[in-house]
Structure formats: structure tokens, C-alpha cells
Design an enzyme around this catalytic site. Structure first.
Site, short mmCIF file in Angstrom:
data_model
loop_
_atom_site.label_atom_id
_atom_site.label_comp_id
_atom_site.label_asym_id
_atom_site.label_seq_id
_atom_site.Cartn_x
_atom_site.Cartn_y
_atom_site.Cartn_z
N GLY A 138 49.67 8.20 83.68
CA GLY A 138 48.46 8.63 82.74
C GLY A 138 47.91 7.72 83.75
O GLY A 138 47.09 8.32 83.39
N CYS A 139 47.65 6.92 84.56
CA CYS A 139 47.20 6.38 85.69
C CYS A 139 46.62 7.43 86.64
O CYS A 139 45.25 7.14 87.38
CB CYS A 139 47.31 4.98 86.73
SG CYS A 139 47.85 3.59 85.52
N THR A 140 47.58 8.30 86.74
CA THR A 140 47.47 8.66 87.94
C THR A 140 46.57 10.28 87.19
O THR A 140 45.02 10.34 87.61
CB THR A 140 48.40 10.17 87.95
OG1 THR A 140 49.37 8.98 89.11
CG2 THR A 140 48.61 11.03 89.14
N ALA B 267 42.90 8.75 86.76
CA ALA B 267 42.38 8.67 87.67
C ALA B 267 41.88 10.07 88.53
O ALA B 267 40.24 10.43 89.22
CB ALA B 267 42.46 7.81 89.05
N LYS C 283 49.12 0.18 86.43
CA LYS C 283 49.82 1.11 88.09
C LYS C 283 49.41 2.27 88.98
O LYS C 283 49.51 2.90 88.09
CB LYS C 283 51.62 0.77 87.49
CG LYS C 283 52.02 0.89 88.82
CD LYS C 283 53.09 -0.25 88.48
CE LYS C 283 53.95 -0.35 89.91
NZ LYS C 283 53.72 -0.79 90.94
#
Length: 159
Positions: A46-48, A51, A41
Site C-alpha cells: 500500500g505504501c509503495t 508513494a 512502512k
């Protein structure tokens, strides 16, 4: 729910819309390595972190000739906000119906605190210049993952 695509297999082709609104077709990127990573998402911790790690490796990735593609079920609008907020410098692809995640095996049953649900399993596929999957990371741990990927890309060049 599909099985994981394993190393040595041809990478399933797809066309998805990116955060810039353009359609990106995987097979059109042959000739250089592709880092295809699936994340759950936009704008979650974690995704930030993942990325931003890929963002910060831009020069090393560019030097290797690789293309990074981030894929999640979020829509283009969500990707645009995520990209702009963190100045991301690679395409984020909208896989709204998780069809591509299914093809790669990244759409899986997850178990969070005893509650089962379907979602993206954080995973990365390194696709070689000929369009074959060279390496698969399942259940990615974000810390140090960017370095692992760069090491694997460098290994491709040796073959």
C-alpha cells in the site's frame, strides 16, 4: 496517543531528517501548500502504491506550487532504499520515535485480525500556505487518493 489535528488548526511545526540527510523544518515551507502524508512502512504494497502515485503526479503537484512530504517511522537508510528502488521524487522523512505522527494524531492503536498494536494510521494533511491545516484525510484508501489531494490543492487556490 494524540488526537487528530483537525482542519483550521495551525499545523504543528517539526524538523525531521529526510532521505537526502538534510533536516526539513515544516515552517520553512510556508508560502506554498504542503501535502504531509503519514504511511506505515517503506516498501510495503500500500505504501509503495501511494508513494508512486504521488511520484507520478510530480508535474501537477509542482504546477500547484505544493511540496509533498512522506513521513514514516522508518530510518533514513530505509528511506534511501525505498526512494532509490521506486525513483521517488519528494522527501521521505524519518520519524523514528513517531513524535511527529503523535502530534498529528497519526500514531494510533490499530486492530489487525483481532491483534491490537500501535502504528501509523495512513493519513494525509493538506497544509495551506499560511501554515494552517486545510484538510485532513484519516484512514486513507490509496486508490485515487492522489487525485483527491490535487483537487483539494486546487480548491485552496480558489479561496
Amino acid at each position: 496517543m494524540g488526537d487528530w489535528i483537525e482542519a483550521g488548526k495551525k499545523a504543528p511545526d517539526f524538523t525531521l531528517t529526510s532521505d537526502s540527510g538534510e533536516k526539513i523544518k515544516l515552517s520553512s515551507l510556508q508560502g506554498g501548500p504542503v501535502v504531509l502524508y503519514f504511511y506505515p512502512k517503506d516498501d510495503t504494497p500500500g505504501c509503495t502504491k501511494e508513494a508512486c502515485a504521488f511520484r507520478d503526479q510530480k508535474s501537477a503537484i509542482k504546477k500547484s506550487g505544493a511540496t509533498v512530504l512522506g513521513v514514516s517511522p522508518d530510518d533514513v537508510e530505509s528511506h534511501v532504499k525505498f526512494r532509490d528502488k521506486y525513483k521517488l521524487n519528494f522527501p521521505l522523512l524519518a520519524d523514528a520515535g513517531h513524535k511527529v505522527a503523535d502530534k498529528y494524531g497519526a500514531w494510533r492503536e490499530k486492530n489487525m485480525y483481532g491483534k491490537k498494536s500501535m502504528g501509523i494510521q495512513r493519513s494525509t494533511f493538506l497544509i495551506d500556505p499560511a501554515g494552517k491545516v486545510a484538510k485532513v484525510w484519516k484512514r486513507v484508501k490509496v486508490d485515487g487518493h492522489d487525485e483527491e489531494v490535487l483537487t483539494a490543492i486546487a480548491g485552496l487556490e480558489m479561496e
